[in-house]
Design an enzyme around this catalytic site. Structure first.
Site, PDB file in Angstrom:
ATOM      1  N   LYS A 204      34.661  62.258  51.569  1.00 35.82           N
ATOM      2  CA  LYS A 204      33.416  61.537  51.349  1.00 35.82           C
ATOM      3  C   LYS A 204      32.295  62.563  51.174  1.00 35.82           C
ATOM      4  O   LYS A 204      31.986  63.329  52.090  1.00 35.82           O
ATOM      5  CB  LYS A 204      33.103  60.610  52.524  1.00 35.82           C
ATOM      6  CG  LYS A 204      31.810  59.810  52.357  1.00 35.82           C
ATOM      7  CD  LYS A 204      31.575  58.912  53.552  1.00 35.82           C
ATOM      8  CE  LYS A 204      30.300  58.108  53.402  1.00 35.82           C
ATOM      9  NZ  LYS A 204      30.055  57.241  54.573  1.00 35.82           N
ATOM     10  N   LYS A 258      35.322  59.250  47.855  1.00 34.24           N
ATOM     11  CA  LYS A 258      34.056  58.547  47.668  1.00 34.24           C
ATOM     12  C   LYS A 258      32.948  59.568  47.418  1.00 34.24           C
ATOM     13  O   LYS A 258      32.855  60.542  48.164  1.00 34.24           O
ATOM     14  CB  LYS A 258      33.735  57.729  48.925  1.00 34.24           C
ATOM     15  CG  LYS A 258      32.437  56.941  48.855  1.00 34.24           C
ATOM     16  CD  LYS A 258      32.178  56.203  50.160  1.00 34.24           C
ATOM     17  CE  LYS A 258      30.869  55.401  50.080  1.00 34.24           C
ATOM     18  NZ  LYS A 258      30.568  54.697  51.336  1.00 34.24           N
TER      19      LYS A 258
END
Length: 334
Positions: A204, A258
Site C-alpha cells: 500500500k 493499492k
C-alpha cells in the site's frame, strides 16, 4: 539475439485475429467476469438511506438497511464479495479510535445485516483505525504525531477478532504497521476463528490517489500531516516484494496492491513472484478521474471503466476491489 517470435509478414498477419468480434473474443488472453469484482462500499451510521459523496460522482454512503439491499443486489449480479468502509459520526471519534472496538458499532451491525440479507456474498472488513480516529491516522500517535507501531497492532488484532465474530469472511489490515498480520492471525486462531481469511494490504503506497476516499469516510479534514512514515514509498518496487513476503509468512491468505492503475508493474511482480491470490484496489482517485472525465465528455466513461478493469486482470490480479463493481457487473451480465 534470436527472437522468440520468428513469424514474419506476410505469412503472418496478426490482424486476421482482430477482424471480427467472435475471433477477438475467441483469441482473448484475459477475460473479465462478475466473479472478478469486489464491490467497494461506504456505509454510514445515520438514518438517511443514502448520502452523496461530493468528490466521487455517483457514489453514496449507505445506511445499514441500504447496505443490506446492496448485498442482495450483489448476489443477483454475481458479485462474490463486498468490501465495506465506515463513515461514523465525528462525535464518536477519539485519538485512540475506540469506536473501532465497539461490538455494537456500525461495522458489526452492517456485517450482520448484510450476511442476513445475502449469506452467499463474502464480506471483507477493513482493519484500520483511520475512520475512527479524531486525527485521521491509521493508529495511535505520540506527542509528535508519529504513529506507534506496537500499540496500534494490539488494537488492530482486537478489531479484527470483533469483525470476525460479527460474521466477516475476510479481515483486511490496511494500516501498514509491521507485524500486524501475524498478530491478527494469532488472535483469530486463539478466538477459534481459524477459517477467517486475512487479505493484507501488503503493498500500500503513500499515494495522492486516496483523497476522495478520505472525503467519503470523513477523515480528510481531520488528517494531520501525511502517512509517509508507514505507507510505502512510490519510488520502490523491490520493497513491495519484501512487504508481501513478510505478510504471507505471517499468515495472509490473499495480498493486495493499492492503488491499482499506477502500480500495474507491482501487481505483475507480486503475482509472478508469489503465485498467491493477488487483489488490485482501484482506489477513489482512479474512480473520480474516470467519472469526472466521463461527465465532461472527454472520455467514454463506460468503455474506459471496463478497459481499466481488464487491465488489472492482464497484469495478474485475480480480483479487483472497485467502486465500479455494480455498474461493471450489470454490463457483463447484459
Amino acid at each position: 539475439m534470436t527472437s522468440p517470435f520468428p513469424q514474419s509478414y506476410p505469412s503472418t498477419r496478426l490482424r486476421r485475429l482482430r477482424q471480427s468480434a467472435w475471433v477477438r473474443n475467441l483469441s482473448s488472453e484475459n477475460h473479465l467476469t462478475p466473479d472478478d469484482l469486489i464491490w467497494s462500499m461506504v456505509v454510514h451510521d445515520g438514518d438517511e438511506p443514502t448520502i452523496p459523496v461530493g468528490s466521487m460522482p455517483g457514489l453514496f454512503r449507505l445506511n445499514v438497511a441500504e447496505a443490506a439491499k446492496a448485498a442482495r443486489r450483489a448476489s443477483e449480479l454475481g458479485i462474490p464479495a463486498i468490501a465495506i468502509f465506515p463513515h461514523i459520526n465525528p462525535e464518536r471519534k477519539d485519538d485512540a479510535g475506540s469506536e473501532a472496538l465497539n461490538p455494537d458499532g456500525l461495522i458489526p451491525t452492517v456485517i450482520k445485516a448484510m450476511k442476513d440479507a445475502a449469506p452467499d456474498v463474502g464480506i471483507i472488513c477493513d482493519v484500520a483505525l483511520d475512520p475512527f480516529t479524531a486525527h485521521g491516522h491509521d493508529g495511535v500517535i505520540d506527542a509528535d504525531g508519529y504513529v506507534l507501531n506496537d500499540q496500534t497492532v494490539d488494537l488492530l488484532r482486537r478489531q479484527a477478532v470483533m469483525q470476525a465474530e460479527a460474521g466477516a469472511d475476510i479481515v483486511a489490515p490496511s494500516d501498514m504497521m509491521d507485524g500486524r498480520v501475524g498478530a491478527i492471525r494469532d488472535a483469530l486462531e486463539s478466538a477459534g476463528k481459524v477459517n477467517t481469511m486475512i487479505m493484507s494490504y501488503a503493498a500500500k503506497y503513500a499515494s495522492g490517489f486516496y483523497g476522495p476516499y478520505r472525503d467519503a469516510i470523513g477523515s480528510a479534514s481531520a488528517l494531520k500531516g501525511d502517512k509517509k512514515t508507514y505507507q510505502q514509498n512510490p519510488a520502490n518496487s523491490d520493497e513491495a516484494l519484501r512487504e508481501v513476503a513478510m505478510d504471507i509468512d505471517e499468515g495472509a491468505d490473499l495480498v493486495m496492491v493499492k492503488p491499482g492503475l499506477p502500480y500495474l508493474d507491482i501487481i505483475r511482480r507480486v503475482s509472478d513472484t508469489f503465485a498467491v491470490p493477488t487483489i488490485a484496489f482501484q482506489v477513489s482517485g482512479e474512480y473520480a478521474q474516470i467519472k469526472a472525465a466521463g461527465e465532461r465528455g472527454w472520455i467514454d466513461e463506460e468503455r474506459v471503466m471496463m478497459e481499466t478493469l481488464l487491465c488489472f486482470k492482464r497484469a495478474g490480479a485475480c480480483g479487483v476491489i472497485t467502486y465500479f463493481a455494480e455498474a461493471a457487473a450489470q454490463i457483463l451480465n447484459a
